[in-house]
Design a protein around this motif. Structure first.
Motif, short mmCIF file in Angstrom:
data_model
loop_
_atom_site.label_atom_id
_atom_site.label_comp_id
_atom_site.label_asym_id
_atom_site.label_seq_id
_atom_site.Cartn_x
_atom_site.Cartn_y
_atom_site.Cartn_z
N VAL A 171 0.86 -1.18 0.00
CA VAL A 171 0.00 0.00 0.00
C VAL A 171 0.90 1.24 0.00
O VAL A 171 1.84 1.34 0.79
N PHE A 172 0.60 2.17 -0.89
CA PHE A 172 1.38 3.39 -1.09
C PHE A 172 0.88 4.48 -0.15
O PHE A 172 -0.32 4.74 -0.07
N TYR A 173 1.82 5.13 0.55
CA TYR A 173 1.48 6.27 1.40
C TYR A 173 2.39 7.44 1.06
O TYR A 173 3.60 7.27 0.93
N ARG A 174 1.81 8.62 0.94
CA ARG A 174 2.58 9.82 0.62
C ARG A 174 3.16 10.50 1.85
O ARG A 174 4.05 11.34 1.73
N SER A 175 2.66 10.17 3.05
CA SER A 175 3.16 10.78 4.28
C SER A 175 3.40 9.72 5.34
O SER A 175 2.88 8.61 5.24
N ALA A 204 0.54 7.46 -8.19
CA ALA A 204 -0.34 6.66 -7.34
C ALA A 204 -0.99 7.59 -6.32
O ALA A 204 -0.42 8.62 -5.97
N GLU A 205 -2.16 7.23 -5.89
CA GLU A 205 -2.89 7.99 -4.87
C GLU A 205 -2.58 7.42 -3.50
O GLU A 205 -2.32 6.22 -3.36
N ASN A 206 -2.63 8.27 -2.49
CA ASN A 206 -2.42 7.83 -1.12
C ASN A 206 -3.40 6.70 -0.78
O ASN A 206 -4.59 6.80 -1.03
N GLY A 207 -2.87 5.58 -0.26
CA GLY A 207 -3.69 4.44 0.11
C GLY A 207 -3.92 3.44 -1.01
O GLY A 207 -4.55 2.41 -0.78
N ASP A 208 -3.40 3.72 -2.21
CA ASP A 208 -3.55 2.78 -3.33
C ASP A 208 -2.77 1.50 -3.07
O ASP A 208 -1.65 1.54 -2.56
#
Length: 75
Positions: free
Chosen positions: A4-8, A54-58
């Motif tokens: 899962v991708f996270y930006r922060s 990618a979007e946060n949470g993707d």
């Protein structure tokens, strides 16, 4: 890696990078959660973030592009 991708780093913090940001090699640019482990992802080279793909949470797949980064002189 799959995860899962996270930006922060946390939901209350601002994103680690934004489009247009100048980044340095080794700078943390996102976090991937895989199997309940949070893994810092660092830039491999200096440059400018041209796009965040990618979007946060993707949920992301191994080999998926997450950022478009251009040379430091790009915009």
């Amino acid at each position: 890696m799959h995860g899962v991708f996270y930006r922060s780093a946390t939901p209350d913090e601002p994103p680690l990078v934004e489009v247009g940001a100048r980044i340095e090699a080794g700078q943390k640019i996102c976090i991937i959660e895989a199997m309940k482990t949070f893994i810092d992802i660092a830039a491999e080279a200096p440059g400018v973030v041209l796009a965040i793909l990618a979007e946060n949470g993707d949920e992301i797949a191994a080999g998926q592009a997450l950022f478009r980064i251009g040379p430091a002189g790009s915009s």
